[in-house]
Design a protein around this motif. Structure first.
Motif, PDB file in Angstrom:
ATOM      1  N   VAL A  78     -46.171 -80.571  51.361  1.00  9.46           N
ATOM      2  CA  VAL A  78     -45.206 -81.631  50.597  1.00  9.46           C
ATOM      3  C   VAL A  78     -43.884 -81.384  50.007  1.00  9.46           C
ATOM      4  CG1 VAL A  78     -46.883 -80.998  48.080  1.00  9.46           C
ATOM      5  CG2 VAL A  78     -44.845 -83.166  48.488  1.00  9.46           C
ATOM      6  N   GLN A  86     -43.399 -79.624  57.421  1.00 11.26           N
ATOM      7  CA  GLN A  86     -43.765 -79.948  55.393  1.00 11.26           C
ATOM      8  C   GLN A  86     -43.176 -81.537  55.477  1.00 11.26           C
ATOM      9  OE1 GLN A  86     -41.508 -77.505  57.129  1.00 11.26           O
ATOM     10  NE2 GLN A  86     -43.570 -76.731  56.158  1.00 11.26           N
ATOM     11  N   GLN A  93     -29.676 -70.303  44.957  1.00 17.15           N
ATOM     12  CA  GLN A  93     -31.200 -70.569  44.325  1.00 17.15           C
ATOM     13  C   GLN A  93     -32.105 -69.425  44.921  1.00 17.15           C
ATOM     14  OE1 GLN A  93     -34.648 -73.738  44.820  1.00 17.15           O
ATOM     15  NE2 GLN A  93     -33.163 -74.931  42.978  1.00 17.15           N
ATOM     16  N   SER A 148     -46.514 -86.272  42.491  1.00 12.57           N
ATOM     17  CA  SER A 148     -47.221 -86.084  44.077  1.00 12.57           C
ATOM     18  C   SER A 148     -48.406 -86.483  44.419  1.00 12.57           C
ATOM     19  CB  SER A 148     -46.243 -85.319  44.747  1.00 12.57           C
ATOM     20  OG  SER A 148     -44.321 -85.091  44.524  1.00 12.57           O
ATOM     21  N   GLY A 167     -47.375 -77.034  48.169  1.00  9.25           N
ATOM     22  CA  GLY A 167     -45.386 -77.685  48.463  1.00  9.25           C
ATOM     23  C   GLY A 167     -44.772 -76.985  47.114  1.00  9.25           C
ATOM     24  N   GLY A 168     -43.651 -76.746  47.036  1.00  9.78           N
ATOM     25  CA  GLY A 168     -42.917 -76.355  46.228  1.00  9.78           C
ATOM     26  C   GLY A 168     -42.004 -75.522  46.762  1.00  9.78           C
ATOM     27  N   ALA A 169     -42.457 -75.231  47.749  1.00  7.84           N
ATOM     28  CA  ALA A 169     -42.121 -73.477  48.620  1.00  7.84           C
ATOM     29  C   ALA A 169     -42.338 -73.721  50.030  1.00  7.84           C
ATOM     30  CB  ALA A 169     -41.680 -72.103  48.074  1.00  7.84           C
ATOM     31  N   LYS A 170     -42.340 -72.899  50.958  1.00  6.66           N
ATOM     32  CA  LYS A 170     -42.359 -73.069  52.308  1.00  6.66           C
ATOM     33  C   LYS A 170     -43.600 -72.369  51.959  1.00  6.66           C
ATOM     34  CE  LYS A 170     -41.650 -73.456  56.990  1.00  6.66           C
ATOM     35  NZ  LYS A 170     -40.480 -72.816  57.885  1.00  6.66           N
ATOM     36  N   MET A 198     -39.021 -82.897  45.201  1.00 11.64           N
ATOM     37  CA  MET A 198     -38.159 -82.258  44.624  1.00 11.64           C
ATOM     38  C   MET A 198     -37.442 -83.353  43.631  1.00 11.64           C
ATOM     39  SD  MET A 198     -34.674 -83.118  47.437  1.00 11.64           S
ATOM     40  CE  MET A 198     -35.514 -82.809  49.187  1.00 11.64           C
ATOM     41  N   LYS A 223     -37.551 -72.022  40.783  1.00  9.70           N
ATOM     42  CA  LYS A 223     -36.603 -71.988  40.864  1.00  9.70           C
ATOM     43  C   LYS A 223     -36.008 -70.811  40.210  1.00  9.70           C
ATOM     44  CE  LYS A 223     -38.076 -75.009  44.257  1.00  9.70           C
ATOM     45  NZ  LYS A 223     -39.462 -74.884  43.600  1.00  9.70           N
ATOM     46  N   ASN A 256     -36.315 -69.145  45.920  1.00 12.64           N
ATOM     47  CA  ASN A 256     -37.137 -70.554  45.440  1.00 12.64           C
ATOM     48  C   ASN A 256     -38.885 -68.835  44.531  1.00 12.64           C
ATOM     49  OD1 ASN A 256     -39.699 -71.475  45.285  1.00 12.64           O
ATOM     50  ND2 ASN A 256     -38.422 -73.165  46.778  1.00 12.64           N
ATOM     51  N   ASP A 290     -31.243 -77.734  51.304  1.00  7.77           N
ATOM     52  CA  ASP A 290     -31.450 -77.735  51.654  1.00  7.77           C
ATOM     53  C   ASP A 290     -31.583 -77.736  53.205  1.00  7.77           C
ATOM     54  OD1 ASP A 290     -34.317 -76.150  50.107  1.00  7.77           O
ATOM     55  OD2 ASP A 290     -34.364 -78.643  50.048  1.00  7.77           O
ATOM     56  N   GLU A 332     -35.529 -84.618  42.001  1.00  8.01           N
ATOM     57  CA  GLU A 332     -34.228 -85.533  42.601  1.00  8.01           C
ATOM     58  C   GLU A 332     -34.785 -86.610  42.291  1.00  8.01           C
ATOM     59  OE1 GLU A 332     -33.648 -82.037  42.355  1.00  8.01           O
ATOM     60  OE2 GLU A 332     -31.918 -81.317  41.319  1.00  8.01           O
ATOM     61  N   THR A 381     -28.998 -82.298  48.949  1.00  6.84           N
ATOM     62  CA  THR A 381     -30.306 -80.890  49.051  1.00  6.84           C
ATOM     63  C   THR A 381     -30.593 -79.894  48.448  1.00  6.84           C
ATOM     64  OG1 THR A 381     -31.708 -81.183  50.652  1.00  6.84           O
ATOM     65  CG2 THR A 381     -32.178 -83.103  50.144  1.00  6.84           C
ATOM     66  N   HIS A 386     -44.196 -80.053  35.604  1.00  7.62           N
ATOM     67  CA  HIS A 386     -42.893 -80.661  36.749  1.00  7.62           C
ATOM     68  C   HIS A 386     -43.290 -81.437  37.499  1.00  7.62           C
ATOM     69  CE1 HIS A 386     -41.482 -78.904  41.279  1.00  7.62           C
ATOM     70  NE2 HIS A 386     -41.535 -78.474  40.044  1.00  7.62           N
TER      71      HIS A 386
HETATM   72  C1  OOB Z   1     -40.487 -79.119  43.982  1.00  9.52           C
HETATM   73  O1  OOB Z   1     -39.070 -79.298  43.323  1.00  9.52           O
HETATM   74  P1  OOB Z   1     -38.324 -78.315  42.209  1.00  9.52           P
HETATM   75  O2  OOB Z   1     -37.832 -79.763  42.165  1.00  9.52           O
HETATM   76  O3  OOB Z   1     -38.994 -78.101  41.674  1.00  9.52           O
HETATM   77  O4  OOB Z   1     -37.024 -78.200  43.950  1.00  9.52           O
HETATM   78  C2  OOB Z   1     -37.233 -78.794  45.052  1.00  9.52           C
HETATM   79  C3  OOB Z   1     -36.628 -77.441  45.580  1.00  9.52           C
HETATM   80  C4  OOB Z   1     -36.254 -78.306  47.245  1.00  9.52           C
HETATM   81  O5  OOB Z   1     -35.240 -78.663  47.294  1.00  9.52           O
HETATM   82  C5  OOB Z   1     -36.643 -77.186  48.505  1.00  9.52           C
HETATM   83  O6  OOB Z   1     -35.577 -76.241  48.150  1.00  9.52           O
HETATM   84  C6  OOB Z   1     -38.766 -76.312  47.608  1.00  9.52           C
HETATM   85  O7  OOB Z   1     -37.880 -77.297  46.558  1.00  9.52           O
HETATM   86  N1  OOB Z   1     -39.203 -76.373  48.124  1.00  9.52           N
HETATM   87  C7  OOB Z   1     -39.982 -76.058  49.317  1.00  9.52           C
HETATM   88  C8  OOB Z   1     -40.819 -77.287  49.643  1.00  9.52           C
HETATM   89  N2  OOB Z   1     -40.781 -78.240  48.586  1.00  9.52           N
HETATM   90  C9  OOB Z   1     -40.611 -77.839  47.693  1.00  9.52           C
HETATM   91  N3  OOB Z   1     -39.368 -76.178  50.005  1.00  9.52           N
HETATM   92  C10 OOB Z   1     -39.969 -75.759  51.280  1.00  9.52           C
HETATM   93  N4  OOB Z   1     -40.947 -76.158  51.574  1.00  9.52           N
HETATM   94  C11 OOB Z   1     -42.354 -77.210  51.088  1.00  9.52           C
HETATM   95  N5  OOB Z   1     -42.802 -78.105  51.146  1.00  9.52           N
HETATM   96  O8  OOB Z   1     -40.424 -78.243  43.902  1.00  9.52           O
HETATM   97  C12 OOB Z   1     -41.489 -80.106  43.615  1.00  9.52           C
HETATM   98  C13 OOB Z   1     -41.432 -81.339  43.867  1.00  9.52           C
HETATM   99  C14 OOB Z   1     -42.194 -82.137  44.022  1.00  9.52           C
HETATM  100  C15 OOB Z   1     -43.466 -82.215  44.960  1.00  9.52           C
HETATM  101  C16 OOB Z   1     -43.889 -81.099  46.269  1.00  9.52           C
HETATM  102  C17 OOB Z   1     -42.434 -80.657  45.401  1.00  9.52           C
END
Ligand code: OOB
Length: 559
Positions: free
Chosen positions: A348, A372, A451, A259, A325-328, A351, A458, A453, A432, A353, A430, A253
């Motif tokens: 953190v 964040q 989506q 990160s 990170g990854g979610a709030k 994404m 996801k 979370n 978001d 992307e 994004t 991931h």
């Molecule tokens: C990480 O990457 P993905 O591609 O699995 O998911 C991205 C999405 C974001 O667009 C957002 O919706 C959510 O995950 N997200 C968060 C968040 N971090 C990611 N929503 C709220 N608070 C946060 N801190 O999830 C990812 C990639 C690189 C580093 C960290 C997480």
């Protein structure tokens, strides 16, 4: 087309003027992953790069590989893969647990210029079959049996259906149908005998998008752009050759990969320790034994660790930085990190992307616990806009659009999706909803994409709806999030049955079993199924997911 031509044809390059700017600014330095490992091995050859404690399906016992050893293994694996016909541009689906072989395989592929497609261990037939067919994968790398699941059987099925899939490699034992990964390495000719190693502007791998569409989209990342995100992350997270990173989340991931993750740690010359299980009972003793200084967790795991430490579990004391990170991450939980675990929290928000935001190590506690973070790069362009793409002032909540030196300009081979996901001038939508503070930090306020979370995992609503719609009794399906104290969100599938099925309606468990049997990853199986006569509609007649979310949230609070 050659594999390389196919790989390149699916890629939307950065426009020349941007590429020049990113090079001139020193972000893109012409590095590649293959050379990065070579340089680290030259500099820190005797230092430990990867520690795999074993105890998983791939290896029972511990392995400790130095930089020199990892480098040598990647060379021998590259030669072996070339000898078996893998070439630059070939797509190779990699689905490995947190085992040392992950790095051996991935760096070998980087050197060849073949593209790893980073599947997660939780993926099953529905996902893997799609990755293999959509990418025209030449090879698929699996463990033998892991977590009670036999990946070799899955591989046999996928291989029978995908003529392009020439090679299945099994990390572990194989009775004979496939090839054992351990039998691949050899001392034959390396990439120089096959046209050389890839260049910095080449696509290095395909990462998976969290997704909001019927099938996951693939994200092409180049050596130059990804390595810049590593360098930036390493700096912001204070990593150096003494850093010891614990890889708790699935290694493939984007978060634990970059990160700053395991690749960032290797970039810094530090040590990566692979954690086979995220539970504190496994992770804390490993932290203590290896002197782990930094790790990254999704919020539910951070809560689990906080609770364990409060109950008296020990072993985490060497941790200096905890990334969440990854979610709030809730403010309440964020405030507990320093007092309970004695380390610095770094939020953190990233994404696959591209764009990654971090709170800084020297940010005041208030910003660390309530935002964040802000982007890695001064050249990350961030716009917060309304529904008509008009810029909003700081403090207002709107859609986050972004463009920059490590954010893709298009999904791989997906012109239709790209038209929806990117603005005409190349900003990524994004999905978001955020607001920006006067300090430039972002606060995630919600999501506009369809989506769920689920604690960082996801789930694309449409993907699950399509699987439910395949059931003969289902007339229509709408998947929405419902609040959950532990995961933040879980999935709820609202289902309208066909008239003829209403006499003898299927039970929730039957529908769950049905999607599971279609080979969907377990985390995507709806947590709850609700039957309704009809869906509430919006003013223009679309299903009102907002109302469905409100309905399930209300029924949960009233019990
Ligand atoms: C990480 O990457 P993905 O591609 O699995 O998911 C991205 C999405 C974001 O667009 C957002 O919706 C959510 O995950 N997200 C968060 C968040 N971090 C990611 N929503 C709220 N608070 C946060 N801190 O999830 C990812 C990639 C690189 C580093 C960290 C997480």
């Amino acid at each position: 087309m050659t594999p390389l031509e196919t790989a390149r044809a699916g890629f939307t390059p950065y426009p020349a003027e941007f590429a020049e700017r990113y090079r001139a600014a020193g972000y893109w330095r012409g590095e590649t992953f293959g050379r990065m490992l070579r340089e680290r091995a030259a500099e820190h050859g005797g230092r430990t790069a990867v520690v795999d404690p074993g105890g998983h399906g791939v290896a029972a016992t511990e392995r400790r590989w130095t930089y020199a050893e990892l480098d040598r293994r990647a060379d021998r694996m590259a030669a072996g893969l070339l000898a078996r016909g893998i070439r630059a541009g070939d797509r190779v689906v990699v689905q490995l647990p947190n085992a040392a072989e992950f790095f051996e395989v991935v760096f070998a592929l980087f050197r060849i210029g073949a593209l790893p497609v980073f599947a997660l261990p939780a993926h099953r037939y529905a996902e893997i079959g799609y990755f293999c067919s959509f990418t025209g994968a030449a090879a698929y790398v699996v463990p033998a049996v892991e977590g009670g699941f036999d990946y070799r059987e899955l591989a046999s099925r996928v291989r029978a259906e995908n003529p392009a899939l020439r090679l299945v490699l099994v990390a572990g034992e194989d009775p004979g149908e496939h090839v054992r990964l351990a039998d691949v390495p050899c001392d034959g000719p390396g990439p120089e005998a096959f046209g050389g190693e890839p260049g910095p502007e080449d696509v290095a791998f395909l990462q998976l998008s969290g997704g909001s569409t019927g099938v996951p989209k693939l994200i092409p990342r180049t050596h130059d752009d990804y390595i810049y995100s590593l360098r930036g992350s390493v700096e912001l997270c204070g990593q150096d050759p003494d850093s010891v990173y614990l890889c708790v989340l699935p290694a493939a991931h984007n978060f634990p990969l970059s990160s700053p993750g395991s690749l960032g740690t290797l970039y810094a010359g530090g040590r990566v320790v692979l954690c086979p299980q995220p539970a504190p009972e496994t992770a804390f003793p490993l932290i203590e034994r290896e002197g782990v200084t930094i790790t990254g967790l999704v919020p539910p795991l951070a809560l689990l660790w906080l609770d364990a430490a409060e109950r008296g579990a020990r072993g985490y004391e060497s941790l200096e930085v905890l990334l969440v990170g990854g979610a709030k991450f809730s403010e309440e939980a964020a405030r507990r990190v320093r007092p309970v675990l004695g380390c610095t929290l770094q939020q953190v928000f990233g994404m696959a992307e591209g764009l990654v935001n971090y709170t800084r190590l020297d940010d005041p506690e208030e910003l660390v616990t309530t935002t964040q973070g802000r982007p890695i790069s001064p050249d990350d362009e961030v716009r917060v806009v309304d529904d008509q793409d008009r810029d909003l002032p700081d403090g207002a909540t709107g859609h986050l659009l972004t463009r920059g030196p490590y954010t893709i300009r298009g999904y791989w081979n997906a012109p239709g999706h790209n038209a929806d996901s990117f603005t005409a001038d190349g900003f990524y939508r994004t999905g978001d909803l955020v607001r920006r503070t006067p300090t430039g930090h972002l606060v995630v306020e919600g999501r506009a994409k369809d989506q769920i979370n689920r604690g960082g995992e996801k789930v694309a609503a449409e993907e699950i709806e399509n699987h439910l719609l395949a059931h003969p009794a289902v007339h229509d399906a709408a998947v929405v999030s419902m609040p959950d104290p532990y995961l933040g969100e879980r999935t709820c599938a609202y289902v309208v049955l066909r008239a003829e099925s209403r006499e003898q309606p299927p039970k929730s468990v039957e529908l769950k079993r049905f999607v599971r049997q279609r080979g969907l990853a377990e985390y995507k199986v709806p947590d709850r199924v609700e039957f309704v006569a009809a869906f509430p509609a919006t003013g223009i007649g679309k299903v009102s997911k907002k109302e469905l979310r409100a309905a399930i949230a209300a029924s949960l609070t009233t019990g």
